[in-house]
Scaffold this motif. Structure first.
Motif, PDB file in Angstrom:
ATOM      1  N   ALA A 198       8.557  -6.583   7.565  1.00 25.00           N
ATOM      2  CA  ALA A 198       7.376  -7.431   7.394  1.00 25.00           C
ATOM      3  C   ALA A 198       6.313  -7.091   8.433  1.00 25.00           C
ATOM      4  O   ALA A 198       5.123  -6.975   8.110  1.00 25.00           O
ATOM      5  N   PHE A 199       6.730  -6.918   9.672  1.00 23.81           N
ATOM      6  CA  PHE A 199       5.765  -6.611  10.724  1.00 23.81           C
ATOM      7  C   PHE A 199       5.191  -5.201  10.534  1.00 23.81           C
ATOM      8  O   PHE A 199       4.013  -4.966  10.789  1.00 23.81           O
ATOM      9  N   LYS A 200       6.020  -4.255  10.087  1.00 17.33           N
ATOM     10  CA  LYS A 200       5.530  -2.910   9.794  1.00 17.33           C
ATOM     11  C   LYS A 200       4.496  -2.944   8.677  1.00 17.33           C
ATOM     12  O   LYS A 200       3.503  -2.214   8.704  1.00 17.33           O
ATOM     13  N   THR A 201       4.739  -3.799   7.683  1.00 21.99           N
ATOM     14  CA  THR A 201       3.780  -3.967   6.582  1.00 21.99           C
ATOM     15  C   THR A 201       2.466  -4.528   7.099  1.00 21.99           C
ATOM     16  O   THR A 201       1.383  -4.083   6.707  1.00 21.99           O
ATOM     17  N   PHE A 202       2.553  -5.529   7.970  1.00 23.72           N
ATOM     18  CA  PHE A 202       1.359  -6.128   8.564  1.00 23.72           C
ATOM     19  C   PHE A 202       0.540  -5.063   9.300  1.00 23.72           C
ATOM     20  O   PHE A 202      -0.678  -4.976   9.121  1.00 23.72           O
ATOM     21  N   LYS A 203       1.194  -4.254  10.124  1.00 28.80           N
ATOM     22  CA  LYS A 203       0.481  -3.221  10.878  1.00 28.80           C
ATOM     23  C   LYS A 203      -0.120  -2.173   9.940  1.00 28.80           C
ATOM     24  O   LYS A 203      -1.252  -1.715  10.149  1.00 28.80           O
ATOM     25  N   TYR A 204       0.646  -1.786   8.895  1.00 32.43           N
ATOM     26  CA  TYR A 204       0.113  -0.811   7.945  1.00 32.43           C
ATOM     27  C   TYR A 204      -1.116  -1.368   7.233  1.00 32.43           C
ATOM     28  O   TYR A 204      -2.088  -0.636   6.992  1.00 32.43           O
ATOM     29  N   SER A 205      -1.091  -2.658   6.896  1.00 37.20           N
ATOM     30  CA  SER A 205      -2.188  -3.257   6.134  1.00 37.20           C
ATOM     31  C   SER A 205      -3.511  -3.162   6.900  1.00 37.20           C
ATOM     32  O   SER A 205      -4.580  -3.033   6.285  1.00 37.20           O
ATOM     33  N   ILE A 206      -3.461  -3.234   8.229  1.00 31.63           N
ATOM     34  CA  ILE A 206      -4.678  -3.098   9.037  1.00 31.63           C
ATOM     35  C   ILE A 206      -5.224  -1.676   8.912  1.00 31.63           C
ATOM     36  O   ILE A 206      -6.419  -1.470   8.653  1.00 31.63           O
ATOM     37  N   ASN A 207      -4.334  -0.691   9.087  1.00 28.86           N
ATOM     38  CA  ASN A 207      -4.753   0.713   8.947  1.00 28.86           C
ATOM     39  C   ASN A 207      -5.214   1.007   7.526  1.00 28.86           C
ATOM     40  O   ASN A 207      -6.144   1.803   7.316  1.00 28.86           O
ATOM     41  N   TYR A 208      -4.555   0.373   6.561  1.00 30.67           N
ATOM     42  CA  TYR A 208      -4.921   0.540   5.153  1.00 30.67           C
ATOM     43  C   TYR A 208      -6.388   0.204   4.928  1.00 30.67           C
ATOM     44  O   TYR A 208      -7.145   0.992   4.340  1.00 30.67           O
ATOM     45  N   LEU A 209      -6.810  -0.970   5.401  1.00 31.78           N
ATOM     46  CA  LEU A 209      -8.189  -1.399   5.155  1.00 31.78           C
ATOM     47  C   LEU A 209      -9.179  -0.500   5.886  1.00 31.78           C
ATOM     48  O   LEU A 209     -10.228  -0.149   5.333  1.00 31.78           O
ATOM     49  N   MET A 210      -8.845  -0.117   7.109  1.00 30.04           N
ATOM     50  CA  MET A 210      -9.725   0.764   7.873  1.00 30.04           C
ATOM     51  C   MET A 210      -9.939   2.091   7.151  1.00 30.04           C
ATOM     52  O   MET A 210     -11.079   2.524   6.949  1.00 30.04           O
ATOM     53  N   VAL A 211      -8.855   2.716   6.754  1.00 28.88           N
ATOM     54  CA  VAL A 211      -8.952   4.043   6.123  1.00 28.88           C
ATOM     55  C   VAL A 211      -9.600   3.941   4.743  1.00 28.88           C
ATOM     56  O   VAL A 211     -10.370   4.821   4.340  1.00 28.88           O
ATOM     57  N   LEU A 212      -9.326   2.857   4.014  1.00 28.21           N
ATOM     58  CA  LEU A 212      -9.934   2.670   2.693  1.00 28.21           C
ATOM     59  C   LEU A 212     -11.449   2.609   2.807  1.00 28.21           C
ATOM     60  O   LEU A 212     -12.171   3.266   2.031  1.00 28.21           O
ATOM     61  N   PHE A 213     -11.962   1.860   3.777  1.00 23.55           N
ATOM     62  CA  PHE A 213     -13.414   1.745   3.931  1.00 23.55           C
ATOM     63  C   PHE A 213     -14.024   3.035   4.473  1.00 23.55           C
ATOM     64  O   PHE A 213     -15.146   3.392   4.106  1.00 23.55           O
ATOM     65  N   ILE A 214     -13.293   3.736   5.320  1.00 22.11           N
ATOM     66  CA  ILE A 214     -13.775   5.041   5.762  1.00 22.11           C
ATOM     67  C   ILE A 214     -13.826   6.004   4.571  1.00 22.11           C
ATOM     68  O   ILE A 214     -14.753   6.818   4.451  1.00 22.11           O
ATOM     69  N   GLY A 215     -12.844   5.889   3.664  1.00 21.97           N
ATOM     70  CA  GLY A 215     -12.851   6.697   2.452  1.00 21.97           C
ATOM     71  C   GLY A 215     -14.061   6.409   1.584  1.00 21.97           C
ATOM     72  O   GLY A 215     -14.669   7.331   1.016  1.00 21.97           O
ATOM     73  N   LEU A 216     -14.439   5.138   1.475  1.00 24.28           N
ATOM     74  CA  LEU A 216     -15.658   4.764   0.740  1.00 24.28           C
ATOM     75  C   LEU A 216     -16.876   5.453   1.345  1.00 24.28           C
ATOM     76  O   LEU A 216     -17.735   5.970   0.623  1.00 24.28           O
ATOM     77  N   LYS A 265       9.538  -2.800  -0.506  1.00 24.30           N
ATOM     78  CA  LYS A 265      10.584  -2.793   0.512  1.00 24.30           C
ATOM     79  C   LYS A 265      10.813  -4.194   1.084  1.00 24.30           C
ATOM     80  O   LYS A 265      11.955  -4.607   1.316  1.00 24.30           O
ATOM     81  N   ILE A 266       9.729  -4.941   1.300  1.00 20.47           N
ATOM     82  CA  ILE A 266       9.863  -6.336   1.752  1.00 20.47           C
ATOM     83  C   ILE A 266      10.672  -7.134   0.740  1.00 20.47           C
ATOM     84  O   ILE A 266      11.539  -7.938   1.099  1.00 20.47           O
ATOM     85  N   PHE A 267      10.383  -6.901  -0.546  1.00 23.35           N
ATOM     86  CA  PHE A 267      11.056  -7.642  -1.618  1.00 23.35           C
ATOM     87  C   PHE A 267      12.515  -7.216  -1.767  1.00 23.35           C
ATOM     88  O   PHE A 267      13.402  -8.064  -1.974  1.00 23.35           O
ATOM     89  N   MET A 268      12.781  -5.911  -1.656  1.00 23.83           N
ATOM     90  CA  MET A 268      14.116  -5.386  -1.919  1.00 23.83           C
ATOM     91  C   MET A 268      15.040  -5.450  -0.707  1.00 23.83           C
ATOM     92  O   MET A 268      16.259  -5.395  -0.848  1.00 23.83           O
ATOM     93  N   GLU A 269      14.449  -5.539   0.490  1.00 20.51           N
ATOM     94  CA  GLU A 269      15.262  -5.534   1.712  1.00 20.51           C
ATOM     95  C   GLU A 269      14.989  -6.781   2.573  1.00 20.51           C
ATOM     96  O   GLU A 269      14.467  -6.690   3.684  1.00 20.51           O
TER      97      GLU A 269
END
Length: 298
Positions: free
Chosen positions: A266-284, A255-259
């Protein structure tokens, strides 16, 4: 006589939100290091030492970046630009946190973790903040090694060097995650970085090039996050978690690339990336303990 700074202002130098994410990845490293629940006292001491060292590095980052922080709306309300803490007070505070953190690791954990934590502190506070950040648009890529160290520090605090190759997989995940995470923010704040003369990628190579790099790194991240499953470190639960989170991250990057005209993505992506890492490690972590429970029941 200088005013004594408020505790809230001293803590404001410590980047507590960042440190909480660092602590999460470190604790997950600790709990994944052995096929049983580690000693609670050791977990607490290792967590305290790693956290205090990370807080110390954050304080030194504030000291070095004070002139930059004044020029950016994201950072101009920090304690140093506001004059709530002097540079000398911040320096003493940072040294205090660092010394206590490393001492805890030396006394209660082990030498390997203490040395690696000290090297990470120096890597971020000195090598990245004082040199890389101002020297090259690849600053966040190279400097990301310091930010990717906590899961390794957590691992070595419990298991020493045993199974360190699995800890390096965790390091690799955070290392590859860092550029798309931070470049999304850099796109959002590109004009401020330009004004402050910080050579972030959007400033030196343009927004379009940065969008391409975010997309490519996100693809690489998706592949790297499959390695814990492919090496047998984790099971199906983690695989489902990694692929789902990775697909969503890819969606944001596309979406960043296409829009490019969308100012908020970009800021929404930044915020998602934080939650991404948190949930990924909790998944581990969930995968690890559910797998342990399953093995114990058969």
């Amino acid at each position: 006589m200088k005013n004594i700074p408020a505790i809230s202002d001293l803590l404001g130098l410590c980047k507590l939100k960042v440190v909480s994410l660092i602590l999460l990845t470190a604790v997950v490293g600790m709990l994944l290091a052995v096929p049983y629940v580690p000693n609670l006292f050791l977990i607490v001491m290792a967590s305290a030492g790693i956290s205090l060292a990370a807080m110390s590095a954050a304080v030194f980052n504030h000291i070095v970046d004070e002139k930059i922080d004044v020029q950016m709306s994201r950072t101009d309300l920090r304690p140093l630009p506001q004059g709530k803490v002097t540079r000398q007070q911040a320096l003493i505070w940072g040294l205090f946190l660092g010394v206590i953190g490393i001492a805890l690791l030396l006394i209660f954990v082990n030498m390997l973790t203490a040395v690696l934590t000290f090297l990470s502190l120096i890597g971020y506070a000195v090598f990245y903040t004082m040199y890389l950040k101002r020297a090259t648009p690849q600053n966040i890529v190279i400097g990301g090694a310091a930010g990717a160290a906590p899961p390794v520090l957590g691992w070595t605090s419990i298991a020493g060097s045993q199974g360190i190759e699995y800890a390096l997989l965790l390091f690799l995940i955070v290392f590859i995650w860092t550029p798309p995470h931070f470049w999304a923010l850099a796109i959002h704040r590109s004009e401020e970085y330009k004004k402050a003369e910080v050579p972030m990628l959007p400033v030196t190579h343009g927004l379009e090039f940065t969008r391409i790099q975010i997309l490519l790194y996100t693809v690489l991240l998706f592949l790297v996050t499959l390695l814990p499953y492919l090496t047998g470190m984790s099971g199906v639960i983690y695989l489902i978690c990694a692929t789902t989170l990775g697909a969503l991250f890819l969606g944001y990057s596309i979406k960043i690339f296409m829009e490019p005209e969308n100012p908020q993505i970009a800021f929404k992506t930044f915020k998602y990336s934080i939650n991404y890492l948190m949930v990924l490690f909790i998944g581990l972590l969930l995968d690890h303990y559910l797998l342990m429970t399953f093995k114990a029941s058969i």
